[in-house]
Design an enzyme around this catalytic site. Sequence first.
Site: not given
Length: 515
Positions: A114, A301
Site C-alpha cells: 500500500d 495510491d
Amino acid sequence: MPIMYEMNRMTLVASFVLSLVLLALVLPVSAEGLFKIKLKKKPLEQNNQVSMRFLPKNRHSQWPYARNYGLNGILRGDGEGEVDIVSLKNYLNAQYFGEIGIGTPPQNFTVIFDTGSSNLWVPSTKCYLSLACYFHSRYKSSKSSTYNKNGTSAAIKYGTGAISGFFSKDSVEIGDLIVKNQDFIEATREPSLTFLLAKFDGILGLGFQEISIGKAVPVWYNMVDQNLVKEPIFSFWFNRNANEGIGGEIVFGGVDPDHYKGEHTYVPVSHKGYWQFDMGDVLIGKQSSGFCSEVCSAIADSGTSLIAGPTATVTEINYAIGAAGVVSEECKTIVAEYGEMIFQFLVSETQPSKICSEIGLCEFNGIQGVGIGIESVVDGTGLRSDVMCNVCEMSVVWIRNQLIQNRTQESILNYVNELCERLPSPMGESAVDCSNLASMPTVSFTIGGKIFPLKPEEYVLKIGEGGAAQCISGFTAMDVPPPLGPLWILGDVFMGPYHTVFDYGNLKVGFAEAM
C-alpha cells in the site's frame, strides 16, 4: 493508512469484501538487485459477492462494491494454480496482494502493498478477542530466532475499522530480500467486519515515514538503507485482465520494461507523506470539468481500489456517464415493487412496524423490522439485505406521513421516489447501465502537462456477463479541504491502465501506458 482513512479513504475502497479462502501466492524473481513480486488475483464468482442488490425479477442478485482494505464483494478461487485478487468497486476491479515472511524461519502472511500508508502490520497470536485474527495467519514471536521485543503500543484508525496492538522487531522476507530488524505492529485487536472478511492478513505500507504511526522506519526505507535494491525505485503493474492468472507485479529496485510502452511522464512529489503531486485539469470527453483547471493535488495510491475526487467533479463525471447511487436505485426499485403494497397495508391499518416483515424484506424482532442477512456475514450472500430492510422501513414512514396529509396514492409514490433520489449511498458507489458503455465519454487526467485518458471500459467496473452483468462507476466523491485539498486519489482504476513508478531517490512519480 491512518490519515487517508481519516479522510474516509475507506469510503473508497472498502475495495470488495473478500472471501476467507486465502489463495494468494508470491513468486519472487531476482536479478542484479531487481526483485519482482508477482501479485495474485482471484476471479470473481458472482454468486459469492457480499453486497446483495435487489432486482425486481431476482430478489437475491448481488451488487459488489469495495473500498480500500474494507472490501464488499467475495472473491473465491477454484483452489487450482495461482490466484490473483482484483478489488471491484463494489468495490472493485483492483485489490492486489502478495506474500511476505516475518521471522526466522519465516512465518508467511498475505499483505496489501500500500503506497497510501507506511506501517507494516499483521495479526498476532496475542490477539484473543477479535474474531478476525482467528481467520488469518498470526505471528508468533516465540517461533522466531530473530525476534526482538519492543512492546510500544500502536493503533491505526481506518474509515471502516481499526487495528491496535504493539510494535515488535524481526526480519521480513520479501521475495529474495531479507530486511533485518524491521519494526512492525503485532495487531491484537481487529474489531471490524472489514478485516474479518478480508482476503489479506495485513498491510505493508510503502508511503513515507512522515505518516508512519510511531515514526517507525518503513520497510522500503530499510530495503534502501541495507543496500538490498539496485536503485531506490519501486514500480507497480496491475493486470486488469481478470481471465489471466497473474494479477500484477511489484518490482523493487527498478522497472519491468515488459509491462509498459513509451516513456514515463514524471512529476515531483509535492508533499512527503503520501506519494502526492500536483495535477492539472480533469476532462470529461474534451470538455474541462473546471474544478482543477488551475491545479489540484493527487495521490498515487495502490491501496485504494477506485478513483476518489472532489464531489463537484465526480458529480459531473457520474452525470455524464449516467451513474446513479446504488441505494437510490434500490430504494426506487422497492418503491416500484412494494410501494402500492405498503400503501394498502397502511390503509388497512396494519401495524407499521410489521409491514416490512410481512412483505419479506425484514424480520420482525418484536419492536421493528431488522435485516435478514445475518448468514451473509458467514457465507457472503447478502449484506445488502440490511439496506433493503432499512429502505423499506423508511418508505413505510414516508408513505404513512403522506397518508396523514390525505395525499393520493399516486402523489405519495411519486413523492417517495423523489426522496429516493436524495438518498446517499453509504460507500459512495454509483451504478451505471452496462449497455451504455459505448456511448460514454473518456475521462482524462492532466499530469505533468500530458493527458492520461481513461476509456469507459477502464473506469467502469463490470461484474458478470450478458443480461446478468452489473456495472458501477469507478469514481467516488471525497472532499478534502485546503491546504491538503482539493485532492484526487488515483487508485487501482487509474494505476491499472498506467504503469506507475515510485522514484524514492529523486522524489518523483512516473506514469506510462501499461501493457
